[in-house]
Design a protein around this motif. Structure first.
Motif, mmCIF file in Angstrom:
data_model
loop_
_atom_site.group_PDB
_atom_site.id
_atom_site.type_symbol
_atom_site.label_atom_id
_atom_site.label_comp_id
_atom_site.label_asym_id
_atom_site.label_seq_id
_atom_site.Cartn_x
_atom_site.Cartn_y
_atom_site.Cartn_z
ATOM 1 N N MET A 1 15.754 17.775 14.985
ATOM 2 C CA MET A 1 15.194 17.001 14.303
ATOM 3 C C MET A 1 14.913 17.348 13.516
ATOM 4 O O MET A 1 14.990 17.875 12.344
ATOM 5 C CB MET A 1 14.001 17.431 15.935
ATOM 6 N N ILE A 2 15.564 16.194 13.162
ATOM 7 C CA ILE A 2 15.503 15.438 11.783
ATOM 8 C C ILE A 2 14.358 14.482 11.314
ATOM 9 O O ILE A 2 13.980 13.035 11.824
ATOM 10 C CB ILE A 2 16.280 14.591 11.219
ATOM 11 N N ILE A 3 13.154 14.298 10.254
ATOM 12 C CA ILE A 3 12.939 13.859 9.813
ATOM 13 C C ILE A 3 12.526 13.270 8.049
ATOM 14 O O ILE A 3 12.747 14.153 7.141
ATOM 15 C CB ILE A 3 10.913 14.076 9.881
ATOM 16 N N GLY A 4 12.967 11.862 7.808
ATOM 17 C CA GLY A 4 12.914 11.502 6.528
ATOM 18 C C GLY A 4 11.877 10.664 6.822
ATOM 19 O O GLY A 4 11.262 9.652 6.967
ATOM 20 N N VAL A 5 11.614 10.848 5.276
ATOM 21 C CA VAL A 5 10.112 10.257 4.441
ATOM 22 C C VAL A 5 10.360 9.810 3.140
ATOM 23 O O VAL A 5 11.617 9.912 2.307
ATOM 24 C CB VAL A 5 8.572 10.455 4.194
ATOM 25 N N VAL A 6 9.945 8.162 2.990
ATOM 26 C CA VAL A 6 10.649 7.617 1.910
ATOM 27 C C VAL A 6 9.587 7.250 1.894
ATOM 28 O O VAL A 6 8.725 5.847 2.289
ATOM 29 C CB VAL A 6 11.560 6.570 1.625
ATOM 30 N N ARG A 7 8.991 7.539 0.108
ATOM 31 C CA ARG A 7 7.676 6.772 -0.864
ATOM 32 C C ARG A 7 7.847 6.034 -1.449
ATOM 33 O O ARG A 7 9.434 6.267 -2.258
ATOM 34 C CB ARG A 7 6.656 7.884 -1.259
ATOM 35 N N CYS A 8 8.086 5.154 -1.664
ATOM 36 C CA CYS A 8 8.578 3.484 -3.367
ATOM 37 C C CYS A 8 7.021 2.773 -4.033
ATOM 38 O O CYS A 8 5.908 3.206 -3.065
ATOM 39 C CB CYS A 8 9.084 2.827 -2.608
ATOM 40 N N GLU A 9 7.137 3.320 -4.454
ATOM 41 C CA GLU A 9 6.037 2.237 -5.525
ATOM 42 C C GLU A 9 6.876 0.771 -6.041
ATOM 43 O O GLU A 9 7.970 1.561 -6.588
ATOM 44 C CB GLU A 9 5.190 3.348 -6.693
ATOM 45 N N CYS A 10 5.827 0.012 -5.580
ATOM 46 C CA CYS A 10 6.364 -1.236 -5.989
ATOM 47 C C CYS A 10 5.255 -1.488 -6.993
ATOM 48 O O CYS A 10 3.974 -2.086 -7.026
ATOM 49 C CB CYS A 10 6.725 -1.744 -4.818
ATOM 50 N N MET A 11 5.430 -2.837 -8.067
ATOM 51 C CA MET A 11 4.883 -3.902 -8.503
ATOM 52 C C MET A 11 5.093 -4.944 -8.170
ATOM 53 O O MET A 11 6.097 -5.199 -7.680
ATOM 54 C CB MET A 11 4.986 -3.463 -9.771
ATOM 55 N N LEU A 12 3.960 -6.327 -7.525
ATOM 56 C CA LEU A 12 4.112 -7.313 -7.465
ATOM 57 C C LEU A 12 3.728 -8.182 -8.472
ATOM 58 O O LEU A 12 2.205 -8.977 -8.600
ATOM 59 C CB LEU A 12 2.391 -7.517 -6.107
ATOM 60 N N PHE A 13 4.119 -8.721 -9.723
ATOM 61 C CA PHE A 13 3.811 -9.367 -10.428
ATOM 62 C C PHE A 13 3.143 -10.312 -10.458
ATOM 63 O O PHE A 13 2.667 -11.318 -11.567
ATOM 64 C CB PHE A 13 5.177 -9.331 -11.997
ATOM 65 N N CYS A 14 3.571 -11.221 -9.307
ATOM 66 C CA CYS A 14 3.115 -13.058 -9.004
ATOM 67 C C CYS A 14 1.558 -12.555 -8.111
ATOM 68 O O CYS A 14 0.992 -13.788 -7.827
ATOM 69 C CB CYS A 14 4.326 -13.442 -8.081
ATOM 70 N N ALA A 15 1.063 -11.414 -7.591
ATOM 71 C CA ALA A 15 0.052 -11.346 -6.704
ATOM 72 C C ALA A 15 -1.293 -11.537 -7.899
ATOM 73 O O ALA A 15 -1.233 -10.779 -8.784
ATOM 74 C CB ALA A 15 0.072 -10.026 -6.469
ATOM 75 N N HIS A 16 -2.396 -12.743 -7.696
ATOM 76 C CA HIS A 16 -3.125 -12.906 -8.628
ATOM 77 C C HIS A 16 -4.790 -12.259 -7.728
ATOM 78 O O HIS A 16 -5.884 -12.581 -7.933
ATOM 79 C CB HIS A 16 -3.023 -13.615 -8.972
ATOM 80 N N SER A 17 -4.005 -11.335 -6.598
ATOM 81 C CA SER A 17 -5.396 -11.308 -5.609
ATOM 82 C C SER A 17 -4.882 -9.669 -4.934
ATOM 83 O O SER A 17 -4.201 -10.120 -4.423
ATOM 84 C CB SER A 17 -6.427 -12.119 -5.115
ATOM 85 N N LEU A 18 -5.888 -9.805 -4.293
ATOM 86 C CA LEU A 18 -5.860 -8.308 -3.034
ATOM 87 C C LEU A 18 -5.534 -8.988 -2.100
ATOM 88 O O LEU A 18 -4.388 -8.694 -1.026
ATOM 89 C CB LEU A 18 -7.187 -7.998 -2.832
ATOM 90 N N LYS A 19 -6.139 -10.581 -1.601
ATOM 91 C CA LYS A 19 -5.288 -11.293 -0.743
ATOM 92 C C LYS A 19 -4.155 -11.495 -0.614
ATOM 93 O O LYS A 19 -3.332 -11.693 0.442
ATOM 94 C CB LYS A 19 -6.632 -12.574 -0.579
ATOM 95 N N GLU A 20 -3.256 -11.713 -1.912
ATOM 96 C CA GLU A 20 -1.864 -12.409 -1.691
ATOM 97 C C GLU A 20 -0.532 -10.309 -1.743
ATOM 98 O O GLU A 20 -0.159 -11.246 -1.069
ATOM 99 C CB GLU A 20 -1.944 -12.411 -2.760
ATOM 100 N N LYS A 21 -1.694 -9.510 -2.596
ATOM 101 C CA LYS A 21 -0.802 -8.465 -1.879
ATOM 102 C C LYS A 21 -0.712 -8.835 -0.909
ATOM 103 O O LYS A 21 -0.137 -8.270 -0.167
ATOM 104 C CB LYS A 21 -1.817 -7.497 -3.258
ATOM 105 N N ARG A 22 -1.822 -7.854 0.067
ATOM 106 C CA ARG A 22 -1.505 -7.917 1.665
ATOM 107 C C ARG A 22 -1.167 -8.752 1.951
ATOM 108 O O ARG A 22 -0.649 -8.188 3.433
ATOM 109 C CB ARG A 22 -3.487 -7.568 1.813
ATOM 110 N N SER A 23 -0.767 -10.377 1.812
ATOM 111 C CA SER A 23 0.118 -11.025 2.669
ATOM 112 C C SER A 23 1.390 -10.166 2.639
ATOM 113 O O SER A 23 2.297 -10.257 3.258
ATOM 114 C CB SER A 23 -0.344 -12.094 1.529
ATOM 115 N N VAL A 24 1.733 -10.246 1.167
ATOM 116 C CA VAL A 24 3.076 -9.777 1.084
ATOM 117 C C VAL A 24 3.410 -7.930 1.847
ATOM 118 O O VAL A 24 4.558 -7.957 2.223
ATOM 119 C CB VAL A 24 2.818 -9.428 -0.493
ATOM 120 N N ILE A 25 2.929 -7.356 1.386
ATOM 121 C CA ILE A 25 2.524 -5.842 1.711
ATOM 122 C C ILE A 25 2.382 -5.894 3.453
ATOM 123 O O ILE A 25 3.787 -5.131 4.239
ATOM 124 C CB ILE A 25 1.070 -5.044 2.038
ATOM 125 N N LYS A 26 1.905 -6.641 3.944
ATOM 126 C CA LYS A 26 1.566 -6.457 5.483
ATOM 127 C C LYS A 26 2.766 -7.466 6.430
ATOM 128 O O LYS A 26 3.729 -6.478 7.512
ATOM 129 C CB LYS A 26 0.829 -7.447 6.297
#
Length: 93
Positions: free
Chosen positions: A1-26
């Protein structure tokens, strides 16, 4: 059995609020996990509106299909214009 995990840090340059960010992320997380052998979650920077840390996890019997699923999830991020990956880290268990 193999478990793969990838973590990535991202920037959202166009987001001006948490609401906008969460919309993109979701949208990204839903698209990544829909109908695939993959779990996806926002694991860091939940209260920062221009930064996100996403994690994708896949379990399989061999490394090749797990790599394919994780790569597919990263492509979803890369095709979006409102988000940019700045750091990506793989882990194999």
């Amino acid at each position: 059995m193999i478990i793969g995990v990838v973590r990535c840090e991202c920037m959202l340059f166009c987001a001006h609020s948490l609401k906008e960010k969460r919309s993109v992320i979701k949208s990204i997380l839903r698209k990544a996990a829909d109908g695939h052998n993959l779990s996806a979650s926002e694991v860091g920077y939940q209260d920062t509106w221009q930064r996100a840390e996403l994690a994708f996890v896949c379990v399989g019997s061999s490394k090749v299909p797990v790599e394919r699923e994780l790569a597919r999830a990263l492509v979803i991020i890369d095709f979006r214009t409102e988000i940019e990956r700045v750091h990506t880290e793989y882990e194999w268990l």
